[in-house]
Enzyme design. Structure first.
Site, PDB file in Angstrom:
ATOM      1  N   TYR A 119     -42.801  12.949 -10.397  1.00  0.00           N
ATOM      2  CA  TYR A 119     -43.617  13.504  -9.301  1.00  0.00           C
ATOM      3  C   TYR A 119     -43.689  15.017  -9.346  1.00  0.00           C
ATOM      4  O   TYR A 119     -44.725  15.614  -9.052  1.00  0.00           O
ATOM      5  CB  TYR A 119     -43.086  13.024  -7.948  1.00  0.00           C
ATOM      6  CG  TYR A 119     -43.468  11.584  -7.675  1.00  0.00           C
ATOM      7  CD1 TYR A 119     -44.808  11.228  -7.550  1.00  0.00           C
ATOM      8  CD2 TYR A 119     -42.511  10.584  -7.579  1.00  0.00           C
ATOM      9  CE1 TYR A 119     -45.174   9.912  -7.333  1.00  0.00           C
ATOM     10  CE2 TYR A 119     -42.858   9.263  -7.353  1.00  0.00           C
ATOM     11  CZ  TYR A 119     -44.194   8.934  -7.232  1.00  0.00           C
ATOM     12  OH  TYR A 119     -44.561   7.640  -7.020  1.00  0.00           O
ATOM     13  N   GLU A 125     -20.694  -9.631 -15.756  1.00  0.00           N
ATOM     14  CA  GLU A 125     -22.141  -9.464 -15.665  1.00  0.00           C
ATOM     15  C   GLU A 125     -22.647  -9.542 -14.230  1.00  0.00           C
ATOM     16  O   GLU A 125     -23.350  -8.652 -13.771  1.00  0.00           O
ATOM     17  CB  GLU A 125     -22.866 -10.515 -16.519  1.00  0.00           C
ATOM     18  CG  GLU A 125     -24.385 -10.423 -16.402  1.00  0.00           C
ATOM     19  CD  GLU A 125     -25.132 -11.517 -17.149  1.00  0.00           C
ATOM     20  OE1 GLU A 125     -24.501 -12.274 -17.898  1.00  0.00           O
ATOM     21  OE2 GLU A 125     -26.362 -11.610 -16.975  1.00  0.00           O
ATOM     22  N   ASP A 147     -22.857 -14.637 -18.473  1.00  0.00           N
ATOM     23  CA  ASP A 147     -23.429 -15.976 -18.509  1.00  0.00           C
ATOM     24  C   ASP A 147     -23.456 -16.459 -19.963  1.00  0.00           C
ATOM     25  O   ASP A 147     -23.319 -15.654 -20.891  1.00  0.00           O
ATOM     26  CB  ASP A 147     -24.881 -15.968 -17.985  1.00  0.00           C
ATOM     27  CG  ASP A 147     -24.934 -15.766 -16.475  1.00  0.00           C
ATOM     28  OD1 ASP A 147     -23.901 -15.998 -15.797  1.00  0.00           O
ATOM     29  OD2 ASP A 147     -26.020 -15.381 -15.981  1.00  0.00           O
TER      30      ASP A 147
END
Lengths: 800, 362
Positions: free
Chosen positions: B97, B195, B247
């Site tokens: 910005y 995780e 996982d």
């Protein structure tokens, strides 16, 4: 119809009655009813056509006399009518000729000439006169003054439509300020609705006649429209040529045969046609013989052991001569024949004749014509035994047909063909090509039935060709010219022979192309564009008439950006303004893929769009028009091909111009963007590093592959560094203008002093990546003004 | 300004000076960077991490595109140098910005990917990390929990923090630049990177960190640079073993890969961020079979990802080939939480002690 039928029986005089109403109509009368055929179909169009005819005549007349044309056209309102005046500075017309030139249709000098002229038929101007008298009732007013005569001739005349002869209403001498020239004044019913076409016609005339000065005044113009001369160079004078053998038609040929003073066909061909010498004439004569007499089959001669048969036959045939002479003669004839590979009837006759002469000398006996004929017949019979014929034909057919042909079929065809020759009325075995083709056709049909084989059209054609090439042209004497002139069929055989023979294209000095340079000059003169290209093709022939096509393209600047491009069509330097859609030129322009050449073409075909003008000029001794009004060029493939090639030639230049322009455009854009970005970057770098703003010109020049010229002045020594960042060698002219005398000027410079200003000029060649240094010394407090040429502005950065 | 900031600033200004000199010499300014694609990633034997190869690409002012890039680079350098001078910091998004307000319109970034990439480019050429430019990512860093006492330099001065006693249930928030941390004291036996948030909470609730002296680092999916950096520092400075618990699917193996070997986008920082000694705990495909865990079938994209991992030089070890092929064979994947099917304490009482025991960590 039925009503006539029913009355036929009652009144046998009906045909006579009808005949009373049948009479010759004069051409003038015919025109009166068919004005549209000559372009006088409406008042608007009639005026344009009248201007066109008068201006065409004026241009032809001046050019013929070698005078730079100065033509004045005025249209003025005269009550309910329009008055048209066309004046030229031509050689003038003699008093005797004036009435016929203007008052008789189909009177002219060019109809029979093969020479490129605007007018051809001698209809135009008298048709305008006729149109004017028909619509306004007023006679045409002609003033003409020939060079050197004290006075001008003045005539008022009309065309007498009954007999197509001029009718003079008034005739006197008058004074005229032009030293020579012709003026015609016509009054006619007309309107100015076709003003655009009129202006186009005049403007386009100026484009293709850059050597002419043309002025137009008409009621709608505040100022006269003036087109000044763009060149003093007159078009090359054209030579009239005799007709080309490929270009005549049967009627013309008959007329020429009738009129010639030549006795033999060969003499006729050489004296009446262009490009025919002794050699070409004899080629045509041979073709003519083939067409007229047919060729003679040359049969393969029999094997040596058959020679005895010939000898025996000859011995039998020669009666009442001494045994010695007979044997001598027979043996030699048989031997001579046996030495040949093939023999035709007339060749056999010659052999027999020669040896009969020799025998007469040797034995002092007479071999009369009957003996000789018997000898020929006897030998010929032996030579043309049907098995020999078949064997000979078998070889021909076998050579000509594909190897896959069944042997039985080939044999069958050979046998049947041999029969055809054997059965023919003419025992000499002669046939024209058509006759031979008929033999082959019939025989092949039979074979197809009998042998279940096929002989297609190509196979038959090949067989005919193979046999025909082994047939011999006969040495018979050709009919004389006078007898051909009376016999249309023979004349047609001659015409066929003329067309079949390869003959050099006609000479082109009968044509007067504008030339590419002047096409471009004409475009430049009348169109304010950025780019011009022009191309002139080499001469080609169509139907015996040579023609040349030229094309020109103008692009950009003030030309109309919206809509389709303008197509300007010209035939023999005459602008064609009507029937654009019917014209071969328009068709060709539409058929070209203009996108390839950088022009927009909505839909990929049709007229391209954009700020461009395409002009095409077809020059020929006989431009094929679609109609008598000469508005559109007919679709003749040879001419269309040349039109396309000419346009493409010019369009290729347009393409490279547009490509170049686009790449310069891209370059300019890039330079614009970089010219904004890099200084911003340099400013920022200066701020971050706390240093002065760096000089970015070198980097920018390198990026843009530019040529940069930098000046440094140190202790009165001026140094100009020419840095070439481009990828190729650049040659430029650097001119520095100083207001004090320069000294110690570096090599290769020229210094010119002009009113206390010194022009120091170098023309350095700088290789890619190299720098040339140009120096001189000059007193302090001088001003400099540098000028660099030879490199496009887009590629040049001058810091001096 | 700290000496570190001063060094970073000087590096940036040197870079600008290089462009300046190129201009001054009449040369076309350019900036050469390693090509940042998967095909230009090489294994560095010495450090055991993946770094950029020899292929480079050049941003040159020769083209309008290249010139714009360099203009943006110059403006970004100016902005970063000033930020360091003023001891401020900003986020990557803020940079995007802020560029809108630069006076040169064409210096503005067209999207945030472009500004992120520019910062990465500048990291590479200046050899200064983003953190040292005082550039932060948008999301806050992940957390850690365990017997560790550290000192953090905050804007309000130094703070000594114990990562069990001085923090709440959420744990200690890893700052954007973990290099501002000093490790004071610890009682850690090993570092366990987890995780998912659910599993981290489970371990904390079950007291795994206290029971086993584990430092539990929450990876929050693909780990942020700060998370990887602190893991690396803990391993290197405190000489602690690192294990990664994710996982059981191909995407999670990549999370392990980025902790252990480094990622493609930040391969220039692999030596700084990757912990090649980190080892994989699970869920392994073998665990799915052994514990008969509830599973989901492999999607096509999972199969593709597994197959591409077979080609990935980072996974070309006997262990990984065996596991990946087994997974392709059974066609199943399982989440960490699938262990809950055996009871909430199964993971802390059974699974982890067993696995860590096998691995020789416990």
């Amino acid at each position: 119809m039925t009503s006539f039928q029913s009355t036929l029986g009652e009144d046998e005089g009906i045909a006579e009655e009808l005949a009373e109403n049948q009479q010759a109509i004069s051409i003038a009368e015919f025109f009166e009813k068919n004005k549209h055929m000559l372009g006088f179909d409406s008042g608007a169009r009639g005026l344009v056509t009248a201007v066109k005819e008068a201006v065409d005549n004026a241009l032809d007349a001046t050019e013929e006399a070698g005078i730079a044309p100065d033509i004045y056209v005025e249209i003025a309102e005269a009550g309910n009518y329009y008055k048209l005046v066309v004046e030229d500075n031509g050689p003038g017309i003699t008093k005797e000729q004036i009435p016929r030139v203007f008052g008789k249709l189909l009177y002219g000098s060019r109809f029979h000439a093969r020479e490129q002229k605007r007018g051809q038929q001698g209809i135009g101007i008298s048709a305008a006169v006729l149109y004017s008298q028909l619509t306004s009732g007023k006679p045409a007013k002609i003033t003409s003054r020939t060079q050197g005569s004290a006075d001008a001739q003045y005539f008022e005349l009309i065309v007498d439509t009954d007999d197509n002869e001029p009718e003079i209403r008034s005739e006197r001498t008058t004074s005229w300020d032009r030293p020579h020239g012709t003026r015609i004044e016509l009054e006619m019913e007309a309107n100015m609705r076709a003003r655009n076409q009129l202006h186009d016609y005049i403007k386009h005339t100026a484009v293709v006649n850059p050597h002419a000065r043309v002025e137009l005044r008409e009621p709608g113009l505040d100022e006269p429209l003036k087109f000044e001369r763009g060149t003093d160079q007159l078009p090359a004078k054209t030579e009239e040529i005799r007709p080309h053998p490929h270009g005549v038609e049967l009627g013309t040929l008959l007329k020429m045969l009738d009129a010639t003073e030549s006795y033999s066909v060969s003499g006729f061909l050489q004296s009446e046609f262009t490009r025919v010498g002794g050699k070409t004439a004899s080629k045509v004569c041979d073709r003519f013989r083939d067409n007229h007499f047919g060729r003679a089959v040359a049969w393969t001669t029999p094997n040596p052991h058959d020679e005895a048969d010939i000898e025996d036959a000859l011995v039998d045939a020669v009666a009442n001569k001494s045994a010695e002479a007979t044997a001598w003669f027979a043996e030699r004839v048989a031997e001579t024949v046996g030495d040949r590979e093939r023999i035709a009837h007339h060749e056999l006759a010659t052999i027999v004749d020669n040896l009969a002469d020799a025998a007469e000398e040797e034995f002092d006996e007479t071999f009369g014509s009957t003996v000789r004929k018997n000898a020929v017949d006897a030998a010929w019979t032996e030579l043309t035994r049907s098995d020999l014929l078949t064997a000979s034909l078998y070889d021909r057919i076998d050579d000509a047909t594909s190897t896959r042909k069944d042997d039985a079929a080939v044999q069958g065809l050979a046998e049947r063909l041999a029969d055809k020759f054997a059965e023919a009325d003419d025992p000499r075995h002669r046939a024209t090509r058509d006759g031979l083709a008929a033999y082959v056709d019939r025989s092949a049909d039979r074979v197809e039935e009998a042998e279940d084989a096929t002989f297609g059209e190509t196979a038959r054609e090949n067989v005919v060709e193979a046999i025909w090439t082994h047939m011999r042209t006969v040495p018979d004497d050709l009919p004389k010219v006078t007898s051909i002139a009376d016999d249309r069929d023979t004349a047609s055989e001659l015409l066929e022979a003329m067309r079949e023979t390869d003959i050099l294209a006609p000479p082109t000095d009968c044509l007067s192309p504008i030339t590419a340079d002047l096409v471009e000059a004409g475009l430049r003169k009348e169109f304010d564009a950025d780019f011009y290209a022009a191309a002139t093709r080499d001469a080609e022939v169509h139907g015996g008439d040579p023609f040349i096509v030229e094309a020109g393209i103008a692009y950009g600047s003030d030309l109309e950006h919206e809509g389709s491009v303008d197509v300007m069509r010209f035939a023999n330097r005459v602008p064609l303004v009507y029937q654009r859609g019917a014209c071969a030129i328009t068709d060709v322009v539409k058929g070209i893929g203009w996108r390839n050449y950088g022009l927009d073409q909505p839909g990929g075909s049709g007229l391209p769009s954009g700020p461009a003008v395409v002009m095409v000029h077809v020059a020929s001794t006989n431009v094929p028009f679609t109609s008598e009004s000469k508005d559109a060029v007919a679709n003749v493939p040879e001419i269309e091909d040349e039109i396309e090639l000419a346009i493409r030639e010019a369009a290729r230049e347009l393409k490279s111009y547009l490509n170049r322009r686009r790449s310069l455009e891209k370059r300019r854009k890039k330079q614009d963007v970089l010219g904004r970005i890099l200084p911003e970057m340099a400013d920022k770098l200066a701020a971050v590093t706390g240093r002065e703003r760096p000089n970015i010109d070198g980097a920018l020049g390198r990026i843009m592959n530019n040529v940069i010229v930098d000046r440094t002045v140190e202790d009165g020594t001026v140094t100009l560094a020419v840095r070439n960042h481009s990828e190729r060698k650049e040659t430029l002219d650097v001119t520095d203008i100083v207001d004090a005398a320069p000294t110690a000027v570096s090599d290769g410079a020229s210094v010119v002093d002009l009113d206390d200003e010194w022009f120091v000029q170098w023309s350095p060649s700088v290789s890619a990546g190299e720098t040339a240094t140009l120096t001189y010394e000059v007193g302090e407090h001088t001003t400099f003004d540098i000028d660099v040429e030879g490199v496009e502005n887009e590629k040049l950065t001058v810091n001096a | 300004m700290s000496t570190q900031d001063e060094r970073a600033r000087q590096q940036l200004i040197d870079l600008a000076a290089e462009f300046y000199d190129q201009f001054a010499r009449g040369e076309v300014p350019e900036m050469t960077l390693p090509t940042r694609t998967k095909s230009n990633i090489e294994y560095d034997e010495e450090s055991g991490v993946w770094v950029y190869g020899d292929r480079t690409s050049t941003r040159s002012a020769n083209s309008v595109r290249g010139a714009r890039k360099l203009l943006k680079a110059t403006y970004t350098i100016d902005f970063l140098a000033r930020q360091l001078e003023e001891s401020r910091s900003s986020t990557l998004r803020e940079l995007y910005y802020i560029s809108e307000s630069w006076e040169a319109d064409e210096a503005a970034f067209s999207d945030q990917d472009e500004s992120n990439q520019m910062i990465e480019d500048l990291e590479i050429v200046s050899e200064v990390t983003r953190e040292d430019f005082h550039m932060r990512p948008e999301e806050s860093g992940a957390t850690l929990m365990g017997p560790l006492e550290l000192r953090e330099q905050t804007r309000r001065g130094e703070r000594d923090i114990h990562c069990q006693e001085d923090v709440g249930e959420g744990g200690y928030q890893i700052p954007n630049n973990p290099d501002t941390i000093d490790f004071l004291d610890h009682d850690i036996d090993f570092i366990l990177c987890v995780e998912t948030g659910g599993m981290r909470d489970r371990l904390v609730e079950n007291g795994f960190d206290t029971d086993y002296n584990a430092l539990i680092v929450h990876l929050k999916g693909q780990p942020a640079r700060a998370t990887r950096r602190i893991t690396k520092r803990l391993h290197d400075e405190l000489d602690l073993p690192v294990v990664v618990f994710t996982d059981g699917d191909p995407w999670s193996y990549r999370i392990y890969g980025s902790v252990a070997y480094g990622s493609i986008k930040s391969a220039h920082l692999s030596e700084h961020l990757a912990t090649p000694e980190a080892r994989f705990v699970g869920i392994q495909p073998a665990d799915i079979v052994e514990y008969d865990l509830p599973t989901d079938p492999l999607a096509d994209s999972d199969v593709n990802a597994l197959e591409s991992e077979l080609d990935d030089p980072r996974f070309m070890t006997d262990y990984w080939e065996e596991q990946i092929e087994l997974q392709l064979d059974i066609g199943k994947k399982a989440e960490q939480q699938a262990l809950a099917s055996r009871g909430l304490d199964f993971v802390t009482d059974e699974y982890l002690p067993t696995r860590l025991g096998e691995m020789g960590v416990l």
